[in-house]
Enzyme design. Structure first.
Site, mmCIF file in Angstrom:
data_model
loop_
_atom_site.group_PDB
_atom_site.id
_atom_site.type_symbol
_atom_site.label_atom_id
_atom_site.label_comp_id
_atom_site.label_asym_id
_atom_site.label_seq_id
_atom_site.Cartn_x
_atom_site.Cartn_y
_atom_site.Cartn_z
ATOM 1 N N ASP A 90 5.993 4.558 2.026
ATOM 2 C CA ASP A 90 5.722 5.889 2.200
ATOM 3 C C ASP A 90 6.947 6.702 2.468
ATOM 4 O OD1 ASP A 90 2.578 7.152 3.716
ATOM 5 O OD2 ASP A 90 4.549 8.452 3.766
ATOM 6 N N VAL A 148 0.865 -1.166 0.097
ATOM 7 C CA VAL A 148 -0.036 0.132 0.131
ATOM 8 C C VAL A 148 0.869 1.304 0.039
ATOM 9 C CG1 VAL A 148 -1.756 1.241 1.255
ATOM 10 C CG2 VAL A 148 -1.890 -1.205 1.235
ATOM 11 N N THR A 149 0.901 1.859 -1.208
ATOM 12 C CA THR A 149 1.665 3.153 -1.157
ATOM 13 C C THR A 149 0.882 4.406 -0.441
ATOM 14 O OG1 THR A 149 0.816 4.434 -3.093
ATOM 15 C CG2 THR A 149 2.652 2.591 -3.268
ATOM 16 N N TYR A 207 -3.484 18.137 -11.073
ATOM 17 C CA TYR A 207 -3.964 16.962 -10.243
ATOM 18 C C TYR A 207 -4.925 16.187 -10.777
ATOM 19 C CZ TYR A 207 -6.161 14.350 -6.182
ATOM 20 O OH TYR A 207 -6.654 13.583 -5.260
ATOM 21 N N ASP A 239 9.892 6.947 -1.988
ATOM 22 C CA ASP A 239 9.172 7.939 -2.827
ATOM 23 C C ASP A 239 8.946 7.325 -4.217
ATOM 24 O OD1 ASP A 239 8.651 10.033 -4.411
ATOM 25 O OD2 ASP A 239 10.303 11.182 -3.968
ATOM 26 N N THR A 276 -9.179 13.770 5.710
ATOM 27 C CA THR A 276 -7.880 13.017 5.964
ATOM 28 C C THR A 276 -6.864 14.247 6.306
ATOM 29 O OG1 THR A 276 -7.056 13.509 3.816
ATOM 30 C CG2 THR A 276 -8.087 11.332 4.259
ATOM 31 N N GLY A 316 -4.218 8.981 6.678
ATOM 32 C CA GLY A 316 -5.369 9.172 5.902
ATOM 33 C C GLY A 316 -5.936 7.713 5.412
ATOM 34 N N GLY A 374 0.922 5.496 5.442
ATOM 35 C CA GLY A 374 1.299 6.058 6.354
ATOM 36 C C GLY A 374 -0.008 6.874 7.530
HETATM 37 P P1 NAD Z 1 -2.681 12.343 2.840
HETATM 38 O O1 NAD Z 1 -1.921 13.314 2.327
HETATM 39 O O2 NAD Z 1 -3.350 12.227 4.118
HETATM 40 O O3 NAD Z 1 -1.707 10.950 3.067
HETATM 41 C C1 NAD Z 1 -0.865 10.564 1.889
HETATM 42 C C2 NAD Z 1 0.242 9.779 2.116
HETATM 43 O O4 NAD Z 1 0.922 9.501 1.079
HETATM 44 C C3 NAD Z 1 1.034 10.378 3.126
HETATM 45 O O5 NAD Z 1 1.461 9.177 4.240
HETATM 46 C C4 NAD Z 1 2.284 10.701 2.401
HETATM 47 O O6 NAD Z 1 3.579 10.638 3.321
HETATM 48 C C5 NAD Z 1 2.261 9.591 1.402
HETATM 49 N N1 NAD Z 1 3.118 10.172 0.147
HETATM 50 C C6 NAD Z 1 3.071 11.225 -0.309
HETATM 51 N N2 NAD Z 1 3.812 11.747 -1.471
HETATM 52 C C7 NAD Z 1 4.399 10.251 -1.707
HETATM 53 C C8 NAD Z 1 5.534 9.655 -2.340
HETATM 54 N N3 NAD Z 1 5.931 10.512 -3.373
HETATM 55 N N4 NAD Z 1 5.821 8.561 -2.023
HETATM 56 C C9 NAD Z 1 5.201 7.732 -0.995
HETATM 57 N N5 NAD Z 1 4.446 8.156 -0.214
HETATM 58 C C10 NAD Z 1 3.980 9.392 -0.487
HETATM 59 O O7 NAD Z 1 -3.638 11.880 1.499
HETATM 60 P P2 NAD Z 1 -5.207 11.378 1.492
HETATM 61 O O8 NAD Z 1 -6.170 12.346 1.654
HETATM 62 O O9 NAD Z 1 -5.147 10.052 2.635
HETATM 63 O O10 NAD Z 1 -5.106 10.813 -0.027
HETATM 64 C C11 NAD Z 1 -4.775 9.358 -0.275
HETATM 65 C C12 NAD Z 1 -5.167 9.183 -1.705
HETATM 66 O O11 NAD Z 1 -6.305 9.544 -1.901
HETATM 67 C C13 NAD Z 1 -4.388 10.262 -2.704
HETATM 68 O O12 NAD Z 1 -4.283 9.516 -3.961
HETATM 69 C C14 NAD Z 1 -5.500 11.414 -2.897
HETATM 70 O O13 NAD Z 1 -5.251 11.985 -4.233
HETATM 71 C C15 NAD Z 1 -6.784 10.456 -3.004
HETATM 72 N N6 NAD Z 1 -7.973 11.196 -2.735
HETATM 73 C C16 NAD Z 1 -8.093 12.048 -1.728
HETATM 74 C C17 NAD Z 1 -9.025 12.777 -1.319
HETATM 75 C C18 NAD Z 1 -9.305 13.648 0.195
HETATM 76 O O14 NAD Z 1 -10.572 14.318 0.101
HETATM 77 N N7 NAD Z 1 -8.761 13.494 1.041
HETATM 78 C C19 NAD Z 1 -10.088 12.919 -2.568
HETATM 79 C C20 NAD Z 1 -10.041 12.197 -3.567
HETATM 80 C C21 NAD Z 1 -8.979 11.304 -3.871
#
Ligand code: NAD
Length: 256
Positions: free
Chosen positions: A41, A15-16, A157, A65, A192, A21, A19
């Site tokens: 992560d 799972v990428t 995005y 990354d 998140t 959310g 860490g």
């Molecule tokens: P978040 O920022 O809370 O968590 C993202 C995680 O990804 C973090 O742990 C961060 O360290 C890690 N991360 C970021 N860049 C990275 C990289 N280059 N390599 C490895 N790890 C990396 O984000 P979230 O809100 O939980 O979003 C998770 C997914 O859901 C994302 O793909 C986001 O685009 C998608 N999404 C989120 C929402 C929202 O409203 N939160 C809505 C639609 C889609």
């Protein structure tokens, strides 16, 4: 045991962005289904915190990354050596800083594309061939409803997420006969850390959130746990006839 989806016990999952959310909720659900989970992560601290929450389950963290192909390939090799053949790949890592497109810079586009599009190509490239060699696998890509309907202030995005859906459909066609199934899950606005950073705090943030929620038929924003069931199902034997789909999980916000 009867409440679980079928066939995930003992399977290895990556799972990428696990860490925090949404990724954290996905890790915890796959671990509860009996998967051995590798978190990729940027933050090993956040990954370790998720692993701690998983209790006795096998959950390990690699500092990766996703935009760095060599680093991804190295970690994927270590996961197979350490945990066994990879069955599930969940591409969840994502990043954005909403701003008007005309105020963005090419450097910003490059960063958004590197994480949200190229990062996913990297993980597919490193993992899918191993899945073919192992006799099958499941890829679940966390896209966004923004890919389907667009979203102001997140043009680049959204373009990446749209590209991710098209890529997923193409890979699903290429790999179906190899028993590698690929689908997207498309969240809507979700509570998140990423959302908290974007929304900010105070009365204006609350007002914005309330207006957002008025546009969601189910009357609330998503929570990370809202995506865990569909991801577990797509990874499991129960999902064995589903591939190439982009499934919206957004409280009915966009019925597309
Ligand atoms: P978040 O920022 O809370 O968590 C993202 C995680 O990804 C973090 O742990 C961060 O360290 C890690 N991360 C970021 N860049 C990275 C990289 N280059 N390599 C490895 N790890 C990396 O984000 P979230 O809100 O939980 O979003 C998770 C997914 O859901 C994302 O793909 C986001 O685009 C998608 N999404 C989120 C929402 C929202 O409203 N939160 C809505 C639609 C889609």
């Amino acid at each position: 045991m009867e409440d679980l989806v079928q066939g995930l016990a003992g399977k290895v999952a990556i799972v990428t962005g696990g860490g925090q959310g949404i990724g954290r909720a996905l890790v915890l659900r796959l671990a509860a289904e009996g998967c051995k989970v590798a978190i990729f992560d940027l933050s090993t601290e956040a990954g370790a915190e998720t692993a701690k929450l998983a209790g006795d389950a096998v959950v390990r963290t690699w500092q990766v990354d996703v935009s760095d192909l060599a680093g991804v390939e190295k970690a994927v090799g270590e996961v197979e050596a350490d945990l066994g053949p990879i069955w599930v790949l969940v591409n969840n890592a994502g990043w954005d800083r909403p701003q008007p497109f005309l105020k963005t810079t090419p450097e910003f586009w490059d960063k958004v594309i590197a994480i949200n599009l190229t990062g996913n190509l990297n993980t597919h490239f490193a993992v899918a061939g191993r899945m073919v060699a192992n006799g099958g696998g499941r890829i679940i890509n966390i896209a966004s409803d923004a890919a389907k309907v667009g979203t102001a202030m997140e043009a680049v995005y959204s373009a990446c997420k749209g590209g991710l859906i098209s890529f997923t459909k193409s890979i699903a066609r290429e790999l179906a006969r190899k028993n590698v199934l690929a689908n997207c899950v498309c969240p809507g606005p979700t509570n998140t850390p990423m959302m908290a950073e974007v929304a900010g705090t105070g009365p204006d943030a609350e007002k914005w959130k309330a207006s957002l929620e008025r546009g969601i038929p189910l009357g609330r924003m998503g929570e990370p746990e809202d995506y865990a069931g569909i991801v577990a199902l797509l990874a499991s034997d129960d999902g064995k006839y589903i591939t190439g789909q982009a499934i919206s999980v957004s409280g009915g916000m966009n019925m597309v």
